[in-house]
Design a protein around this motif. Structure first.
Motif, mmCIF file in Angstrom:
data_model
loop_
_atom_site.group_PDB
_atom_site.id
_atom_site.type_symbol
_atom_site.label_atom_id
_atom_site.label_comp_id
_atom_site.label_asym_id
_atom_site.label_seq_id
_atom_site.Cartn_x
_atom_site.Cartn_y
_atom_site.Cartn_z
ATOM 1 N N VAL A 117 27.296 34.263 46.684
ATOM 2 C CA VAL A 117 27.896 35.764 46.861
ATOM 3 C C VAL A 117 29.171 34.626 45.694
ATOM 4 O O VAL A 117 30.023 34.824 45.529
ATOM 5 C CB VAL A 117 28.981 35.814 48.551
ATOM 6 N N ILE A 118 29.704 33.879 46.550
ATOM 7 C CA ILE A 118 30.724 32.535 45.401
ATOM 8 C C ILE A 118 30.433 32.582 44.282
ATOM 9 O O ILE A 118 31.409 32.270 43.218
ATOM 10 C CB ILE A 118 30.496 31.278 46.651
ATOM 11 N N ILE A 119 29.283 32.329 43.752
ATOM 12 C CA ILE A 119 29.175 31.859 42.431
ATOM 13 C C ILE A 119 28.838 33.403 41.508
ATOM 14 O O ILE A 119 29.403 32.969 40.631
ATOM 15 C CB ILE A 119 27.684 31.527 43.086
ATOM 16 N N LEU A 120 28.271 34.263 42.560
ATOM 17 C CA LEU A 120 28.527 35.593 41.916
ATOM 18 C C LEU A 120 30.090 36.232 41.944
ATOM 19 O O LEU A 120 30.485 36.612 40.692
ATOM 20 C CB LEU A 120 27.861 37.015 42.663
ATOM 21 N N ILE A 121 30.539 35.650 42.642
ATOM 22 C CA ILE A 121 32.356 36.198 42.486
ATOM 23 C C ILE A 121 33.430 35.185 41.067
ATOM 24 O O ILE A 121 33.612 35.686 40.657
ATOM 25 C CB ILE A 121 32.697 35.592 43.840
ATOM 26 N N LEU A 122 32.326 33.869 41.472
ATOM 27 C CA LEU A 122 33.008 33.000 40.123
ATOM 28 C C LEU A 122 32.394 33.535 38.553
ATOM 29 O O LEU A 122 33.598 34.365 38.082
ATOM 30 C CB LEU A 122 32.399 31.594 39.957
ATOM 31 N N LEU A 123 31.376 34.312 39.020
ATOM 32 C CA LEU A 123 31.057 34.397 37.589
ATOM 33 C C LEU A 123 31.749 35.850 37.460
ATOM 34 O O LEU A 123 32.856 36.728 35.945
ATOM 35 C CB LEU A 123 29.333 34.805 37.544
ATOM 36 N N ARG A 124 32.052 37.010 38.352
ATOM 37 C CA ARG A 124 32.464 38.302 38.466
ATOM 38 C C ARG A 124 34.269 39.009 37.787
ATOM 39 O O ARG A 124 34.298 39.239 36.544
ATOM 40 C CB ARG A 124 31.946 39.377 39.608
ATOM 41 N N PHE A 125 34.500 37.657 37.925
ATOM 42 C CA PHE A 125 35.443 37.856 38.303
ATOM 43 C C PHE A 125 36.755 36.484 38.681
ATOM 44 O O PHE A 125 37.521 37.117 36.786
ATOM 45 C CB PHE A 125 36.803 37.652 40.071
ATOM 46 N N VAL A 126 36.409 35.207 38.307
ATOM 47 C CA VAL A 126 37.464 34.553 38.358
ATOM 48 C C VAL A 126 36.927 33.575 37.068
ATOM 49 O O VAL A 126 38.517 33.740 36.650
ATOM 50 C CB VAL A 126 36.741 32.827 39.151
ATOM 51 N N ALA A 127 35.733 33.287 36.652
ATOM 52 C CA ALA A 127 36.090 32.820 34.987
ATOM 53 C C ALA A 127 36.560 33.947 34.203
ATOM 54 O O ALA A 127 37.353 33.772 33.391
ATOM 55 C CB ALA A 127 34.539 32.561 34.996
ATOM 56 N N PRO A 128 35.892 35.101 34.471
ATOM 57 C CA PRO A 128 36.266 35.836 32.543
ATOM 58 C C PRO A 128 37.602 36.494 32.870
ATOM 59 O O PRO A 128 38.628 36.271 32.056
ATOM 60 C CB PRO A 128 35.684 37.300 32.721
ATOM 61 N N ILE A 129 38.755 36.881 34.188
ATOM 62 C CA ILE A 129 39.586 37.010 34.528
ATOM 63 C C ILE A 129 40.154 35.362 34.100
ATOM 64 O O ILE A 129 42.053 35.633 33.770
ATOM 65 C CB ILE A 129 40.161 37.215 35.881
ATOM 66 N N GLY A 130 39.769 34.411 34.409
ATOM 67 C CA GLY A 130 40.948 32.990 34.538
ATOM 68 C C GLY A 130 40.895 32.680 32.960
ATOM 69 O O GLY A 130 41.851 32.212 31.823
ATOM 70 N N ILE A 131 39.446 33.129 31.974
ATOM 71 C CA ILE A 131 39.663 32.567 30.700
ATOM 72 C C ILE A 131 40.922 33.884 29.771
ATOM 73 O O ILE A 131 41.211 33.881 29.201
ATOM 74 C CB ILE A 131 38.785 32.930 30.481
ATOM 75 N N LEU A 132 40.547 35.000 30.289
ATOM 76 C CA LEU A 132 42.024 35.944 29.632
ATOM 77 C C LEU A 132 43.517 35.766 29.656
ATOM 78 O O LEU A 132 43.763 36.158 28.602
ATOM 79 C CB LEU A 132 41.499 37.457 29.930
ATOM 80 N N LEU A 133 43.113 35.139 30.642
ATOM 81 C CA LEU A 133 44.757 35.182 31.217
ATOM 82 C C LEU A 133 45.194 33.783 30.779
ATOM 83 O O LEU A 133 46.466 34.002 29.293
ATOM 84 C CB LEU A 133 44.751 34.755 32.567
ATOM 85 N N VAL A 134 44.177 32.854 30.644
ATOM 86 C CA VAL A 134 45.047 32.062 29.455
ATOM 87 C C VAL A 134 44.997 32.267 28.000
ATOM 88 O O VAL A 134 45.840 31.816 27.318
ATOM 89 C CB VAL A 134 43.690 30.637 30.340
ATOM 90 N N PHE A 135 43.720 31.995 27.949
ATOM 91 C CA PHE A 135 43.877 32.859 26.640
ATOM 92 C C PHE A 135 44.858 34.083 25.718
ATOM 93 O O PHE A 135 46.177 33.514 24.613
ATOM 94 C CB PHE A 135 42.543 33.765 26.522
ATOM 95 N N ALA A 136 45.152 35.052 26.631
ATOM 96 C CA ALA A 136 46.590 36.169 26.007
ATOM 97 C C ALA A 136 47.457 35.547 26.081
ATOM 98 O O ALA A 136 48.400 35.855 24.902
ATOM 99 C CB ALA A 136 46.019 37.652 27.221
ATOM 100 N N ASN A 137 47.655 34.794 26.652
ATOM 101 C CA ASN A 137 49.250 34.334 27.311
ATOM 102 C C ASN A 137 49.032 32.810 26.413
ATOM 103 O O ASN A 137 50.086 33.553 25.094
ATOM 104 C CB ASN A 137 49.355 33.153 28.569
ATOM 105 N N ALA A 138 48.227 32.577 25.605
ATOM 106 C CA ALA A 138 48.142 31.288 24.431
ATOM 107 C C ALA A 138 48.706 31.915 23.503
ATOM 108 O O ALA A 138 49.047 31.510 22.540
ATOM 109 C CB ALA A 138 46.751 30.386 24.764
ATOM 110 N N ILE A 139 47.340 32.936 22.949
ATOM 111 C CA ILE A 139 47.981 33.236 21.988
ATOM 112 C C ILE A 139 48.488 34.658 21.779
ATOM 113 O O ILE A 139 49.208 35.252 20.726
ATOM 114 C CB ILE A 139 46.734 33.973 21.344
#
Ligand code: PHE
Length: 460
Positions: free
Chosen positions: A435-457
């Motif tokens: 479940v932890i890996i699934l949560i990381l793949l489903r939410f943490v990774a895409p949302i985390g990347i998107l937040l940092v990415f969208a903020n920085a650009i």
């Protein structure tokens, strides 16, 4: 599917796989890039964000890539299409593989040039340049600095070195010499680690270790910008060789019964340790000699020779050290060339040799842009946001845009598109760990990347 030749390949053992994947992961990113981007982005807080990115995003994305490769048993685009079909989804997801190939192609165009710097330094060290410079402590740092500037502004020298690097890589890739490589890495990686640790102790003695330690591990968030967080995120992908189809390709050769969870964690830890040790080897010298942590790409090449120059047997150990860097870089160069080569074999139905030559020549032509950027040629200067010259642009475009974008798609693909039972089967996990890996793949990774990415650009 046209990749049957690949499917029958397997690593000879779990150990061989971990070694090859670690060889692809550990490279200039750890020893050259990590220390200087840490310096440019303020130290401790950057290191912390980088470690979090490795743990929460890098490791799960690596597992996802290996699963896709192993399940699809072919080159990235086909493996993705295969796994998508198995889950009843569109084959268009294979576009992720294409982004990766483009990123790998662009990265290799400057990576080969930097590998060439390291090769040139083998000769500088071997011919006693560092100890000669150290004879006069008053001018030592200036002479070493001038040596570096002279090298990177010499178009002809850089061309010779990067051409040799690419020719060697084309040769190895076209031969598919896995055995030779496996053996070489078996000796070289441990040797690199021993040397790095040795140099770390040496610089702890002769340099300012306390200042270095404090710089790297004292977290001061006021030193970190959102731009710096994006650099940390992009580097997590770069250093683990993610989002370029590499780990999918290596996963396709994975023998049955090897734990994807354990091996991914091992590779990530090994890679991170090498990066941190490289930082602890370089920074004591930087601080003791009044060099600037924000010196940029020249940091490694200007600090380490200072240490070697004044050390007993320094010319010899320095030569060894740069040989190791060349090898660490070369195992990555090969992995990087593998991805466009495999793509051309698969899509254009070329022979392996022809594909390696075509990809290699294309990369060589593009490498001229980086070479001329270092030489300061006018035509390489750019006036828009992503860096001042073509080298900086390519570095920014790949590490800060293409790799994070690829990471978002891979985590969404693995988290939402692939059927969870396939993930579970491949990971051999149940209950909370899964479940932890699934949560990381489903939410943490895409949302985390998107937040940092969208903020920085500047989108948020
Ligand atoms: N991970 C390598 C490094 O840190 C770079 C690399 C990227 C190698 C992608 C292969 C594929 O130097």
């Amino acid at each position: 599917m046209s990749t049957d030749t690949q499917v029958s390949n397997r690593w000879s053992s779990r150990y061989a796989y971990v070694l090859a994947a670690t060889g692809a992961a550990v490279g200039l990113g750890n020893i050259w890039k990590f220390p200087y981007i840490m310096g440019e982005n303020g130290g401790g807080a950057f290191v912390l964000v980088y470690l979090l990115c490795i743990l929460l995003i890098g490791i799960p994305v690596m597992m996802a890539e290996v699963i896709i490769g192993k399940r699809g048993r072919s080159t990235p685009a086909n493996a993705i299409a295969h796994v998508a079909a198995e889950s009843g989804r569109s084959s268009h997801w294979s576009l992720i593989g294409t982004i990766g190939v483009i990123a790998g192609f662009l990265i290799l165009s400057f990576y080969a040039v930097i590998a060439g710097w390291a090769a040139a330094y083998v000769f500088f060290s071997g011919s006693g340049e560092f100890s000669a410079a150290a004879a006069d402590p008053a001018t030592n740092a200036d002479v070493i600095g001038a040596l570096f500037t002279e090298l990177i502004t010499s178009v002809s020298q850089l061309m010779v070195w990067s051409t040799l690097t690419l020719i060697a890589a084309i040769y190895v890739i076209s031969k598919g010499v896995k055995k030779g490589l496996e053996t070489a890495i078996t000796y070289l990686m441990p040797a690199l680690l021993v040397l790095l640790v040795g140099i770390m102790f040496y610089s702890a003695v002769v340099g300012d270790f306390a200042a270095a330690f404090n710089f790297m591990f004292h977290v001061d968030f006021s030193q970190l910008t959102i731009e710096g967080a994006l650099v940390a995120l992009g580097h997590a992908f770069f250093t683990l060789s993610l989002a370029m189809g590499i780990m999918m390709t290596y996963g396709a050769y994975l023998p049955k019964g090897v734990s994807i969870v354990k091996t991914s964690i091992t590779i990530a830890i090994a890679d991170t340790i090498v990066a941190l040790i490289a930082g602890l080897a370089i920074y004591p010298i930087v601080f003791a000699n009044g060099l600037e942590p924000s010196a940029g790409p020249g940091l490694l090449f200007q600090s380490i020779p200072l240490a070697f120059g004044s050390m007993p047997y320094g010319d010899f150990v320095g030569t060894l050290f740069f040989i190791m860097i060349v090898f660490a870089a070369f195992t990555s160069v090969i992995a990087l060339l593998e991805s466009p080569t495999a793509y051309l074999v698969e899509r254009q139905k070329m022979s392996r040799t022809k594909a390696a030559i075509v990809a290699g020549v294309g990369i060589w032509v593009l490498s001229l842009c980086s070479i001329y950027s270092f030489a300061g040629a006018e035509w390489t200067k750019l006036s828009f946001g992503m860096g001042g010259d073509i080298f900086e642009f390519l570095d920014y475009l790949t590490a800060n845009i293409l790799l994070p974008l690829g990471g978002i798609f891979i985590s969404i693909f693995a988290g939402w598109v692939i059927k969870p039972n396939i993930l579970q089967e491949e990971l051999h996990l149940t209950g909370t760990p899964f479940v932890i890996i699934l949560i990381l793949l489903r939410f943490v990774a895409p949302i985390g990347i998107l937040l940092v990415f969208a903020n920085a650009i500047g989108l948020l």
